[in-house]
Motif scaffolding. Structure first.
Motif, PDB file in Angstrom:
ATOM      1  N   ARG A  39       0.839  -1.193   0.000  1.00  0.00           N
ATOM      2  CA  ARG A  39       0.000   0.000   0.000  1.00  0.00           C
ATOM      3  C   ARG A  39       0.878   1.250   0.000  1.00  0.00           C
ATOM      4  O   ARG A  39       0.691   2.165  -0.792  1.00  0.00           O
ATOM      5  N   GLU A  40       1.862   1.226   0.891  1.00  0.00           N
ATOM      6  CA  GLU A  40       2.763   2.384   0.983  1.00  0.00           C
ATOM      7  C   GLU A  40       3.504   2.616  -0.318  1.00  0.00           C
ATOM      8  O   GLU A  40       3.638   3.752  -0.780  1.00  0.00           O
ATOM      9  N   GLY A  41       3.973   1.493  -0.912  1.00  0.00           N
ATOM     10  CA  GLY A  41       4.685   1.610  -2.175  1.00  0.00           C
ATOM     11  C   GLY A  41       3.816   2.259  -3.235  1.00  0.00           C
ATOM     12  O   GLY A  41       4.245   3.180  -3.944  1.00  0.00           O
ATOM     13  N   GLN A  68      -6.885   4.722   2.129  1.00  0.00           N
ATOM     14  CA  GLN A  68      -6.196   3.430   2.069  1.00  0.00           C
ATOM     15  C   GLN A  68      -6.968   2.465   2.962  1.00  0.00           C
ATOM     16  O   GLN A  68      -7.190   2.764   4.132  1.00  0.00           O
ATOM     17  N   VAL A  69      -7.376   1.342   2.409  1.00  0.00           N
ATOM     18  CA  VAL A  69      -8.108   0.366   3.221  1.00  0.00           C
ATOM     19  C   VAL A  69      -7.455  -0.997   3.085  1.00  0.00           C
ATOM     20  O   VAL A  69      -6.675  -1.239   2.163  1.00  0.00           O
ATOM     21  N   GLY A  70      -7.785  -1.895   4.039  1.00  0.00           N
ATOM     22  CA  GLY A  70      -7.112  -3.192   4.073  1.00  0.00           C
ATOM     23  C   GLY A  70      -8.041  -4.386   3.979  1.00  0.00           C
ATOM     24  O   GLY A  70      -7.590  -5.519   4.111  1.00  0.00           O
ATOM     25  N   ASP A  71      -9.335  -4.189   3.746  1.00  0.00           N
ATOM     26  CA  ASP A  71     -10.219  -5.348   3.590  1.00  0.00           C
ATOM     27  C   ASP A  71     -11.427  -4.985   2.732  1.00  0.00           C
ATOM     28  O   ASP A  71     -11.681  -3.816   2.453  1.00  0.00           O
ATOM     29  N   GLY A  72     -12.160  -6.007   2.324  1.00  0.00           N
ATOM     30  CA  GLY A  72     -13.272  -5.851   1.389  1.00  0.00           C
ATOM     31  C   GLY A  72     -14.363  -4.896   1.857  1.00  0.00           C
ATOM     32  O   GLY A  72     -14.653  -3.906   1.166  1.00  0.00           O
TER      33      GLY A  72
END
Lengths: 455, 213
Positions: B13-15, B30-34
């Motif tokens: 994500r950071e990249g 920025q999110v990390g799940d559906g």
């Protein structure tokens, strides 16, 4: 069974059923002594125990069955039948004891259904439902003809034998009609005192010489029939059940092996995906950026490349950790003592590690399983237990069985429920044919124990 | 361009965020799940979203299902799916609604920064971008026979068309003139008996429909 444990050789059959021990090995006898001893045993069986027991059994069984059948219309027939079956059981027990001496084989007492606690009809029905009771009853009835034959043969052989060889002492006392008749004429022997004694003595000697064989034959005939009914059927049943249990155990083991392997593969896939693969994508991404930056801002490009170098180092670390998870090199190269010591040294919670001084190389599967039990236990302790100290013991028993035991003084609450790391570990241990159990009450302490059969 | 990045790996994500920021894009979430991706799109209405296929909670095709859910709610919401590996069946799911503004690329393609950004822009514009890997799988699946009628150059053009390339992009990739590409395209459509269409997305769909048999 506690009372049996202090005996050197188990006097229980594999299924745990107490049994009548066969004769102790006879003290060194000459062959003639052995034959005489066996003759005594067989004669006792066919003569003294034989016929009386058979007649009593037969009468009681027939009377009991007929009576209970007659009374069946009134419910009184049922307790009479149950009583008959219980009598059959008692007589069968008597018979089994004498069988052991004749056959020189164990005659295990079969499992009888235990009557359920409580009173009344349920207790009455227990012997009726039990198949072995019915076999005892049949044995009690069927035994009579065999017992009769055995009895008659034994009596005839003994009598003619003894009477024949002693005829010289009594022949004079029997009045004979004069003349040559009957057996004497048929055999061409004169009916005189001397000739009769010779004839009788020869006949007696023939009977005495064949006596042990004849008695043995009828005793064995009767004993084999009885044993088949009294012990054989239940033995066969137990063998079948034993086989089924063993098969079920093997199936469990195979399934556990398959599950452990699948889980291990999934975990490796997940670890690769989450670890090195992500890092390499990031490396590629950053290198792409660096190339872009090169034209506009070489300083930024240099900084990006520095980061990329860091990423590649971390990727290598992750790959190393991953390969350790598959087959730790130190275990392969140096065996358990070194590998477990390395695990203990890496653990953030201090570990008291005790290994048998003679712990050498074991079967590879066993080594890997022991290693992963300890590794997983220490990982869990570090992650979840909040323990201050942990202990690891490995013991090898004389049988070759290895026991791994770990404990900590943490908060407890570990579970082998599905989805926990411990479930995978339990699968792994069972796959190796071992047993695994966890004791972890809430509040601690937690203990794991894995027992592995020798590989 | 306002972009949402959905990936459970903070590293990636950071990249992506840095890469996008350096190229003048604005990462609005920025999110990390559906589920949180669906919520974020509903609230922020980004110009495009970059979504990882594999995300929590299920760690399977969570991102793909979230993308399908978003596009059912907001038809044509531009989404570029990224994945560690590509599979035709995933592409089928993504293309099923036939509204365009969809992309499906291997994560590795991000390293080709300018092509990646170009793809993102095309998706935001309503175009279709497919990974060459997907197209290759489709071509294999279609079987050789009908494609044998095409010349080598025409095959290359077909694959680039399936990946979502415009005539200009194909011309640039093959180092030929726009006119030459147009001629190839016309031949391909004729040989494969496809309905001619100039609009980029419909053209891709036609080619894909053909390839998917």
């Amino acid at each position: 069974m506690a009372t049996w444990t202090n005996q050197p050789a188990p006097t229980a059959s594999p299924s745990g059923v107490p049994q009548v021990a066969p004769d102790p090995p006879p003290p060194a006898r000459t062959w003639i002594g052995r034959i005489l001893h066996q003759l005594l045993v067989d004669t006792t069986y066919t003569l003294l125990i034989g016929l009386p027991l058979a007649i009593i059994s037969f009468s009681l069984m027939i009377v009991g069955v007929v009576l209970s059948a007659g009374l069946m219309v009134t419910t009184l027939g049922i307790p009479v039948l149950a009583g008959t079956l219980l009598m059959a059981r008692g007589l069968a027990d008597l018979h089994r004891v004498s069988l052991g001496h004749v056959l020189h084989r164990p005659t295990p007492r079969p499992h009888y259904q235990k009557s359920e606690p409580g009173r009344g009809w349920r207790r009455v029905f227990t012997p009726i439902r039990d198949s072995q009771s019915w076999l005892d009853l049949i044995a009690g009835i069927v035994d009579l003809p065999f017992a009769l034959v055995a009895f008659v043969v034994t009596v005839v052989w003994w009598t003619i034998g003894l009477a024949g060889v002693s005829s010289i002492f009594w022949d004079w006392s029997i009045p004979y009609a004069p003349g040559n008749y009957g057996p004497f004429r048929a055999l061409g022997v004169a009916n005189t005192h001397a000739d009769r004694v010779v004839l009788y003595t020869i006949a007696g000697l023939i009977m005495l010489v064949t006596l042990p064989g004849a008695v043995r034959l009828v005793a064995l005939l009767r004993a084999h029939v009885a044993r088949a009914l009294l012990c054989g059927v239940s033995e066969m049943k137990e063998q079948i059940v034993g086989l089924q249990v063993r098969n079920a155990g093997l199936t469990d083991q195979r399934q556990a092996a398959a599950a452990a392997e699948t889980n291990a593969l999934r975990r490796i896939e997940r670890d690769i995906h989450d670890g090195p693969q992500q890092r390499l994508v990031r490396v590629a991404m950053d290198l792409g950026r660096a190339r872009q930056q090169m034209e506009s801002d070489p300083e930024a490009a240099r900084a990006t490349i520095e980061e990329v170098l860091g990423q590649t180092r971390e990727t290598l670390d992750e790959l190393r950790a991953l390969s350790r998870g598959i087959a730790p090199p130190i275990l392969t190269d140096r065996g358990l003592p070194a590998a477990l010591a390395a695990l203990a040294a890496r653990s953030p919670v201090p570990v008291d590690l005790r290994l048998p001084p003679d712990l050498g190389r074991l079967h590879p599967t066993m080594e890997t399983t022991v290693y992963f039990v300890v590794a997983e236990a220490l990982t869990n302790i570090a992650k979840h237990s909040q323990a201050e100290i942990a202990a690891v013991r490995v013991d090898i028993f004389d049988s070759g069985t290895v026991q791994v035991w770990t404990a900590d003084n943490g908060i407890g609450g570990a579970s082998v429920a599905k989805g926990h790391g411990l479930a995978g570990l339990a699968d792994r241990v069972r796959a190796a044919g071992g047993e695994f159990d966890v004791s972890s009450p809430v509040g601690g302490p937690t203990e794991l124990r894995a027992v592995l059969p020798c590989g | 361009m306002r972009v949402i990045v959905a990936d459970d790996s903070v590293l990636l994500r950071e990249g992506l965020v840095r890469l996008l920021a350096e190229n003048g894009h604005d990462v609005v979430a920025q999110v990390g799940d559906g589920p949180s991706f669906v919520t974020a799109v509903r609230q922020l209405r980004p110009d495009a979203s970059i979504v990882d296929v594999r995300m929590p909670p299920s760690h399977t095709d969570e991102g793909l299902r979230a993308a399908v859910a978003v596009r059912r709610e907001i038809p044509g919401a531009p989404i570029l799916m990224l994945s560690q590996y590509v599979d035709v069946s995933y592409a089928d799911d993504l293309l099923a609604d036939r509204t365009g503004a969809i992309g499906y690329l291997l994560k590795d393609r991000v390293a080709e920064v300018s092509e990646f950004l170009d793809g993102l822009a095309r998706v935001a514009d309503g175009g279709t971008v497919l990974d060459p890997e997907v197209v290759a799988q489709l071509v294999v699946r279609r079987g050789r026979a009908p494609l044998d009628a095409l010349t080598v150059r025409e095959r290359e053009v077909l694959e680039l068309m399936a990946e979502g390339g415009s005539n200009a992009a194909i011309a640039k990739a093959l180092v030929v003139t726009d006119g030459a590409v147009e001629k190839h395209v016309k031949n391909i459509f004729m040989k494969l008996d496809l309905p001619p269409d100039d609009e980029q997305h419909r053209r891709v769909l036609a080619v894909l429909a053909y390839l998917r048999g």
